[in-house]
Design an enzyme around this catalytic site. Structure first.
Site, PDB file in Angstrom:
ATOM      1  N   CYS A  36       0.821  -1.222   0.000  1.00  0.00           N
ATOM      2  CA  CYS A  36       0.000   0.000   0.000  1.00  0.00           C
ATOM      3  C   CYS A  36       0.854   1.272   0.000  1.00  0.00           C
ATOM      4  O   CYS A  36       0.348   2.361  -0.241  1.00  0.00           O
ATOM      5  CB  CYS A  36      -0.934   0.022   1.207  1.00  0.00           C
ATOM      6  SG  CYS A  36      -0.034   0.076   2.768  1.00  0.00           S
ATOM      7  N   CYS A 105      -2.414  -4.057   8.792  1.00  0.00           N
ATOM      8  CA  CYS A 105      -1.932  -2.689   9.049  1.00  0.00           C
ATOM      9  C   CYS A 105      -1.316  -2.598  10.446  1.00  0.00           C
ATOM     10  O   CYS A 105      -0.373  -1.835  10.662  1.00  0.00           O
ATOM     11  CB  CYS A 105      -3.065  -1.677   8.932  1.00  0.00           C
ATOM     12  SG  CYS A 105      -4.034  -1.847   7.429  1.00  0.00           S
TER      13      CYS A 105
HETATM   14 FE1  FES Z   1      -1.434   0.377   4.340  1.00  0.00          FE
HETATM   15 FE2  FES Z   1      -3.171   0.011   6.212  1.00  0.00          FE
HETATM   16  S1  FES Z   1      -3.569   0.059   4.096  1.00  0.00           S
HETATM   17  S2  FES Z   1      -1.043   0.002   6.413  1.00  0.00           S
END
Ligand code: FES
Length: 129
Positions: A36, A105
């Protein structure tokens, strides 16, 4: 577990505790999630093997910010040994749970603390701390 954030997650996200870069930390851990692109820094101050202060900077999602903030609350005042036993599940429990798709996360916070302790140990063994 539902896909909604708990009120505690939202509260930590809106009013994060211990947010910001620390002056003269004894250890800095920088970790990121390559999928991400979120990035987190965990800063620690250590005295007599006790984490006397902990702060964070996180450029990431709601869960990453809330979990890094909750982690700083959980480890402050703990010995390094105790703090390293705090897992991402402990952090998620502190927040009343996380949606399962957001559990990954919370790993950043656990990994960030470990990286900060590694940095502290390296600096200590170099005689710089
Ligand atoms: Fe990247 Fe939560 S979506 S750490």
């Amino acid at each position: 577990m539902s896909n909604d954030y708990t009120n505690k997650v939202i509260d930590y996200f809106r009013n994060p505790h211990n947010m910001g870069k620390m002056e003269n930390p004894n250890g800095i851990g920088k970790v990121g999630n390559t999928v991400c692109g979120d990035v987190m820094w965990i800063y620690i101050k250590v005295k007599d093997e006790v984490i006397t202060d902990c702060s964070f900077e996180t450029f990431g999602c709601v869960a990453a910010i809330a979990t890094s903030s909750a982690l700083t609350d959980l480890v402050k005042g703990k010995s390094i040994e105790e703090a390293l036993k705090v897992t991402n599940k402990d952090v998620a429990n502190e927040l009343g749970g996380l949606p399962s798709m957001k559990m990954h996360c919370s790993l950043l916070a656990e990994q960030g603390l470990k990286a900060a302790v590694d940095d502290y140990r390296k600096k200590s063994s170099d005689g710089k701390s």
